[in-house]
Design a protein around this motif. Structure first.
Motif, PDB file in Angstrom:
ATOM      1  N   SER A  57       1.021   5.317   0.663  1.00 17.03           N
ATOM      2  CA  SER A  57       0.363   6.225   1.609  1.00 17.03           C
ATOM      3  C   SER A  57      -0.650   7.134   0.920  1.00 17.03           C
ATOM      4  O   SER A  57      -0.346   7.779  -0.064  1.00 17.03           O
ATOM      5  CB  SER A  57       1.415   7.090   2.312  1.00 17.03           C
ATOM      6  N   CYS A 114       0.813  -1.213   0.000  1.00 13.25           N
ATOM      7  CA  CYS A 114       0.000   0.000   0.000  1.00 13.25           C
ATOM      8  C   CYS A 114       0.847   1.263   0.000  1.00 13.25           C
ATOM      9  O   CYS A 114       1.828   1.366   0.722  1.00 13.25           O
ATOM     10  CB  CYS A 114      -0.936   0.005   1.214  1.00 13.25           C
ATOM     11  N   PHE A 158      -7.317  -1.337  -1.642  1.00 10.32           N
ATOM     12  CA  PHE A 158      -7.890  -0.909  -0.368  1.00 10.32           C
ATOM     13  C   PHE A 158      -8.684  -2.008   0.331  1.00 10.32           C
ATOM     14  O   PHE A 158      -9.206  -1.787   1.423  1.00 10.32           O
ATOM     15  CB  PHE A 158      -8.766   0.325  -0.580  1.00 10.32           C
ATOM     16  N   LYS A 218     -10.189  -0.896   6.608  1.00  8.60           N
ATOM     17  CA  LYS A 218      -9.167  -0.300   7.485  1.00  8.60           C
ATOM     18  C   LYS A 218      -8.153   0.515   6.684  1.00  8.60           C
ATOM     19  O   LYS A 218      -7.381   1.275   7.262  1.00  8.60           O
ATOM     20  CB  LYS A 218      -8.459  -1.379   8.297  1.00  8.60           C
ATOM     21  N   TYR A 219      -8.176   0.367   5.335  1.00  7.09           N
ATOM     22  CA  TYR A 219      -7.236   1.115   4.496  1.00  7.09           C
ATOM     23  C   TYR A 219      -7.864   2.337   3.830  1.00  7.09           C
ATOM     24  O   TYR A 219      -7.158   3.159   3.260  1.00  7.09           O
ATOM     25  CB  TYR A 219      -6.653   0.201   3.413  1.00  7.09           C
TER      26      TYR A 219
END
Length: 224
Positions: free
Chosen positions: A18, A16, A176, A199-200
């Protein structure tokens, strides 16, 4: 389908990018860089490095590879990516057929998220002792990171920019890890996806800039 979920964990963990770091795509600058044959960013040069799995390619290089594809003759806004057939072949463990389909996609669209994702998946399931599947995993991950680097997805003004509508779903589900997709609405030039947060990604709405597909369709209509 347990083998698919196990493979997903192995293939696509810890990649992932940012959400707080993003840079909007400057279309004119992308066009200039990928069409100028005197530059190292000339599209054929970048593509050769991409296909050779050059590990020195930067996130900016991947952005040029992805967004620069719209300036190549092979670009079609709505290609037939044969996802239902690919999934069926995977479920039936017809890996060689799945690989043939993926190769046909990648011949036309080397930066296809779907083509690279499913080729890596089929290669791994066919022979997990063959490390070459990771080349396609890495291509998929890096292209996906390039897309997510274009915005934060929270508004149309800061939308993730895609060149294929199908890529929106790769961002939603694979990047995500959104489990519940509720609905879709058009807010020109964006697609607004109504989702249940993960959560992402904490918002109930995710925006994608689909202006490249509209530009393509305008050109087609002018030709007609």
């Amino acid at each position: 389908m347990k083998y698919v979920f196990l493979t997903l964990l192995i293939l696509f963990s810890s990649f992932c990018y940012s959400q707080t770091q993003y840079l909007k795509v400057n279309r004119d600058e992308v066009k200039r860089k990928v069409l100028d044959s005197s530059l190292n960013t000339f599209y054929p040069k970048l593509l050769d490095r991409f296909l050779a799995d050059d590990t020195t390619l930067s996130i900016e290089d991947y952005r040029l590879l992805y967004y620069g594809f719209v300036f190549q003759k092979a670009y079609v806004a709505y290609p037939n990516l044969q996802q239902p057939r690919i999934r069926k072949e995977l479920e039936d463990k017809n890996y060689s057929t799945c690989l043939q389909i993926c190769d046909s996609i990648l011949t036309q669209i080397p930066i296809s998220l779907i083509g690279n994702y499913y080729k890596g998946l089929a290669m791994y399931n066919a022979n997990n002792n063959d490390p070459s599947y990771s080349n396609f995993r890495n291509r998929f991950k890096n292209i996906l990171n390039a897309i997510v680097s274009s915005g934060d997805g929270l508004t149309c003004e800061t939308a993730f920019k895609t060149i294929f509508v199908s890529d929106e779903y790769q961002v939603i589900y694979k990047y995500f890890q959104i489990e519940t997709f509720l609905s879709q609405a058009l807010e020109l030039p964006c697609d607004r996806m109504n989702i249940k947060p993960s959560k992402y990604f904490s918002s109930e709405k995710m925006y994608f800039d689909t202006s490249e597909t509209f530009e393509y369709m305008k050109k087609i209509m002018k030709k007609d």
